[in-house]
Design a protein around this motif. Structure first.
Motif, short mmCIF file in Angstrom:
data_model
loop_
_atom_site.label_atom_id
_atom_site.label_comp_id
_atom_site.label_asym_id
_atom_site.label_seq_id
_atom_site.Cartn_x
_atom_site.Cartn_y
_atom_site.Cartn_z
N GLU A 25 0.83 -1.20 0.00
CA GLU A 25 0.00 0.00 0.00
C GLU A 25 0.87 1.25 0.00
OE1 GLU A 25 1.25 -0.44 4.20
OE2 GLU A 25 0.76 -1.77 2.53
N ASP A 238 -7.14 1.94 -6.15
CA ASP A 238 -6.71 0.56 -6.35
C ASP A 238 -6.95 0.21 -7.81
OD1 ASP A 238 -5.87 0.05 -3.75
OD2 ASP A 238 -7.90 -0.42 -3.09
N TYR A 291 -4.70 -6.32 -8.07
CA TYR A 291 -4.83 -4.88 -7.83
C TYR A 291 -3.47 -4.33 -7.40
CZ TYR A 291 -9.92 -5.26 -7.90
OH TYR A 291 -11.22 -5.47 -8.27
N ALA A 293 -1.96 -0.42 -5.89
CA ALA A 293 -2.34 0.92 -5.47
C ALA A 293 -1.55 1.96 -6.25
CB ALA A 293 -2.12 1.08 -3.97
#
Length: 463
Positions: A25, A238, A291, A293
């Motif tokens: 993240e 995302d 996904y 970020a």
């Protein structure tokens, strides 16, 4: 000479992931009235250091011709490679390099993949491995005899460990480490000298901490770096991605031709079902999905250089005062250029920011550090105003610096921009007589010793 060189930049990034947390993240930090996206100081410092070194290695920049350091866990492997070039047998070179570095205090890993790597990164002059190897080779006979004694002691220790399996923990602990002979004094002294900071310019700038070897000097860095944060609230998304499977797509677009009656029969029976399945599949043609970020925003970064400490670091490493002054000025210019140019590589091909230049850079000197991140405690938003965050941030930063300069008696400083809108803003402020800083067109112009351009000089400089 003012002791500190203060650098502040505003850089706008779009759809990047310059540094990640443990779970992939974007890093964030609460600040003021909003949570911000953050790029940590180490993520900023390394690309700056590597930019300076790469420039110098290609004969460009202010530090061309100067020595640099290498930060690695592979000094034993590097030394062993140098020994093989001097005619040592490969395995003996590897054993010798590791044994010699161990006896000066460096600890090595214990697994199959780390046993030839030091437990921590060692920041030393880039020619340290070569110098260590040459020292060992100069005492080849004595060092080979010493290595034989070391390997014999280690083998005896391994036999004792097997014999100690049935003993108590107290008895086994008494023989926990092998009793190895010390390095010959002249060799140890030479190895310590090779690992010392010497004239490595980036060690003088960024410092190093080497707790493993008490005799090897540590260096307090002259460069102070804060984490960069967005001037506005964190903006993350995302991003769903799909990586294509080339073979799967090729099989669908260029099906294999039938070669016999059995192939024709099975193909005819299977094709309708296969097409229906693949056409409705959510992963049609993909090999993997997931996904990642991504973040956008205008980041404010602050770096401060202690110019006095830089010079003292160079002199402590043995550089004469006159040469240290010349090297320090070159290092200052190179740091400014790196601050204006280097960007964290992140995932170099997918989430990086190649080619991004700062929209605005402010440079000034003072007798204490100044950090202007606090002026963005109130997050900048673009709601209800046509001005983007970068323009608002530039206005706020200039106003803040003008106020601090007035109250603390600072020199106005210099600014550099690579943004057309900010160029217009500076022109308007200059025409109205409210621009206190001097605009320059190159990173070199931000250095306090560089001649300041006049308005006419500036307009004639190439963009």
């Amino acid at each position: 000479m003012d002791r500190f060189l203060c650098l502040t930049s505003l850089t706008t990034h779009c759809a990047v992931l310059l540094v990640r947390g443990a779970h992939g993240e974007p890093k964030q930090i609460p600040f003021g009235n909003a949570t911000r996206t953050m790029v940590t100081a180490p993520a900023l410092r390394r690309p700056q250091r590597m930019h300076m070194r790469d420039q110098a290695n290609t004969g460009e920049g202010a530090l061309a011709g100067y020595s640099f350091g290498t930060r690695t866990r592979e000094w034993a492997r590097i030394t062993a490679d140098e020994l093989t070039l001097l005619g040592w047998e490969k395995q003996q070179a590897a054993d010798m390099a590791k044994a010699a570095l161990s006896r000066v205090g460096l600890a090595f890993g214990t697994t199959d993949t780390t046993r030839d790597l030091t437990k921590v990164l060692i920041f030393a002059p880039e020619d340290a491995g070569k110098n260590i190897a040459q020292t060992i080779d100069q005492h080849r006979s004595a060092m080979q005899e010493w290595l034989h004694t070391v390997l014999t002691a280690q083998e005896e220790h391994e036999r004792q460990k097997k014999d100690n399996k049935g003993k108590s923990k107290t008895e086994a602990a008494a023989d926990d480490k092998p009793r190895l002979p010390p390095l010959p004094a002249r060799v140890k002294e030479a190895i310590l000298t090779a690992l010392a900071p010497a004239d490595a310019i980036d060690i003088a700038l960024f410092g190093r901490f080497l707790a493993e070897i008490a005799e090897s000097p540590n260096v307090d860095g002259a460069v102070q770096t804060t984490a960069a944060i967005t001037v506005g609230p964190a903006q993350h998304t995302d991003d769903f991605f799909s990586a294509a499977d080339d073979a799967k797509i090729l099989r669908r677009t260029c099906p294999r031709q039938a070669t016999d009656a059995f192939d024709i029969l099975t193909t005819a029976n299977a094709t309708p079902h296969r097409e229906a399945t693949e056409n409705t599949s959510p992963t049609n043609g993909s090999g993997m999905t997931g996904y990642q970020a991504l973040t956008s925003g205008t980041f404010c970064a602050v770096t401060v250089l202690d110019r006095v400490r830089l010079r003292s670091n160079l002199q402590a490493a043995g550089t004469a005062e006159h040469d240290a002054e010349i090297a320090a000025v070159a290092a200052e210019k190179a740091l400014i250029d790196a601050f204006c140019t280097a960007v964290p590589t992140a995932k170099a091909t997918t989430t990086a920011a190649p080619g991004v230049l700062p929209k605005f850079v402010l440079a000034f000197t003072a007798n204490r550090p100044y950090n202007y991140l606090g002026c963005f405690e109130e997050a900048i938003t673009e709601d209800g105003t046509p001005e983007p965050a970068s323009i608002q941030a530039t206005r706020r930063l200039l106003d803040h610096h003008t106020m601090i300069s007035r109250k603390r008696g600072l020199q106005p400083g210099r600014v550099l921009t690579y943004d057309l809108a900010i160029t217009t803003l500076l022109d308007n402020l200059r025409n109205s007589g409210t621009l206190t800083v001097t605009e320059v067109d190159t990173p070199e112009g931000l250095h306090p010793d560089h001649p300041a351009p006049t308005t006419r000089d500036l307009s004639e400089q190439p963009a």
